[in-house]
Design a protein around this motif. Structure first.
Motif, PDB file in Angstrom:
ATOM      1  N   ARG A   9       0.827  -1.204   0.000  1.00 18.81           N
ATOM      2  CA  ARG A   9       0.000   0.000   0.000  1.00 18.81           C
ATOM      3  C   ARG A   9       0.860   1.251   0.000  1.00 18.81           C
ATOM      4  N   GLY A  12       2.080   1.975  -3.461  1.00 21.69           N
ATOM      5  CA  GLY A  12       1.055   2.187  -4.472  1.00 21.69           C
ATOM      6  C   GLY A  12       0.716   0.954  -5.279  1.00 21.69           C
ATOM      7  N   ASP A  14      -1.589  -1.159  -5.618  1.00 26.07           N
ATOM      8  CA  ASP A  14      -2.993  -1.442  -5.347  1.00 26.07           C
ATOM      9  C   ASP A  14      -3.602  -2.115  -6.572  1.00 26.07           C
ATOM     10  N   THR A  16      -7.665  -3.897  -8.124  1.00 30.79           N
ATOM     11  CA  THR A  16      -9.108  -3.961  -7.941  1.00 30.79           C
ATOM     12  C   THR A  16      -9.573  -5.403  -8.013  1.00 30.79           C
ATOM     13  N   ASP A  44     -12.821  -3.068   3.298  1.00 29.48           N
ATOM     14  CA  ASP A  44     -11.474  -2.527   3.484  1.00 29.48           C
ATOM     15  C   ASP A  44     -10.443  -3.359   2.734  1.00 29.48           C
ATOM     16  N   TRP A  45      -9.266  -2.763   2.548  1.00 24.48           N
ATOM     17  CA  TRP A  45      -8.180  -3.399   1.793  1.00 24.48           C
ATOM     18  C   TRP A  45      -7.845  -4.803   2.305  1.00 24.48           C
ATOM     19  N   GLN A  49      -8.401  -7.028  -1.173  1.00 25.12           N
ATOM     20  CA  GLN A  49      -7.050  -7.120  -1.721  1.00 25.12           C
ATOM     21  C   GLN A  49      -6.143  -7.968  -0.830  1.00 25.12           C
ATOM     22  N   THR A  53      -4.183 -11.282  -1.853  1.00 26.28           N
ATOM     23  CA  THR A  53      -2.720 -11.321  -1.689  1.00 26.28           C
ATOM     24  C   THR A  53      -2.287 -12.542  -0.893  1.00 26.28           C
TER      25      THR A  53
END
Length: 276
Positions: A9, A12, A14, A16, A44-45, A49, A53
């Motif tokens: 994060r 950057g 990131d 979708t 939230d991330w 994401q 991950t």
């Protein structure tokens, strides 16, 4: 993994997960209305994401041997979904919750271009080696038992006569060879697992069996062509073009390899005999 999340994060990196904000409403915990991830603050991330991950290194990089991972039972390993409606009733959000850390290993460093070469580590020493004893009467005795893989190998080449005894014979060896095993497999295993040289009787049995290899070969399918009489068979078998495509069998038969049948048919037609 939390450090990885923060580094991604901060850099950057990131991405979708859902194709659109509307698609997020199709993701939910427990109930499609109350537990939807479409509400602000409910996707939230770490939930989207972050879980993706976690999945990628666990399912792909680790199984390819590119990373080493630290993994614990996922129940209670992460609490970042508890504030979502329905989260209190879940012991875990996914099985990937148990992935705590990863480490790039030498193979992964080479695959990602961080090192110019990869040298595999030495194979670990087998501390559970279980020996066998090969007797002159063709018995193979494993007093301490065998690992499953070794037992399967002996099952293929020998007849099991008791819990820890296998007996070699010409028939058992030929049966193994007929199922595409090789005597090299057996020789390598016996040399590795036995602390004593093989008895001469066993060596002779193996050598005699190996000499039989290749004596009879399958050269492929053939078409059996039957002629009306012996005179016609003699004529066709002696023809300059046909004799290279067939073999005379008996009085009225010709054997034609499957791959030569089209050429045989053409040459036969040129002689005035269409193949029925």
């Amino acid at each position: 993994m939390d450090d990885l999340f923060a580094a991604m994060r901060g850099s950057g990196l990131d991405f979708t997960i859902a194709r659109s904000d509307r698609a997020l409403w199709k993701l939910y915990l427990q109930d499609p209305q109350y537990g939807s991830l479409g509400y602000d603050g409910f996707h939230d991330w770490p939930l989207l994401q972050g879980r993706y991950t976690l999945a990628v290194p666990f399912e792909y990089a680790a199984t390819l041997g590119l990373i080493d991972i630290e993994y614990v039972p996922p129940v209670g390993a992460r609490e970042d979904y508890r504030d979502n409606w329905g989260g209190d009733d879940l012991d875990q959000l996914s099985r990937y919750d148990g992935l705590l850390a990863l480490r790039l290993n030498p193979l992964g460093a080479y695959a990602t271009g961080r090192t110019p070469a990869y040298i595999p580590a030495s194979a670990p020493v087998d501390t559970d080696r279980r020996g066998i004893k090969v007797l002159p009467n063709f018995d193979i005795v494993a007093l301490d038992g065998l690992r499953p893989a070794d037992a399967l190998l002996l099952d293929a080449f020998a007849d099991k006569t008791s819990d820890r005894v296998w007996t070699l014979s010409a028939g058992s060896l030929l049966s193994a060879l007929d199922t595409k095993h090789t005597l090299k497999e057996l020789r390598c295993y016996l040399a590795r697992a036995s602390s004593q040289p093989l008895p001469q009787t066993v060596v002779t049995l193996l050598d005699d069996t190996e000499r039989r290899l290749g004596k009879v070969r399958d050269t492929g399918p053939v078409h059996l062509i039957e002629c009306a009489d012996e005179a016609l068979a003699t004529l066709l078998a002696g023809d300059r073009r046909l004799r290279a495509l067939c073999t005379r069998l008996g009085e009225r038969q010709l054997a034609v390899p499957a791959e030569k049948l089209p050429a045989f048919r053409t040459a036969l037609l040129a002689q005035g005999y269409p193949l029925a």
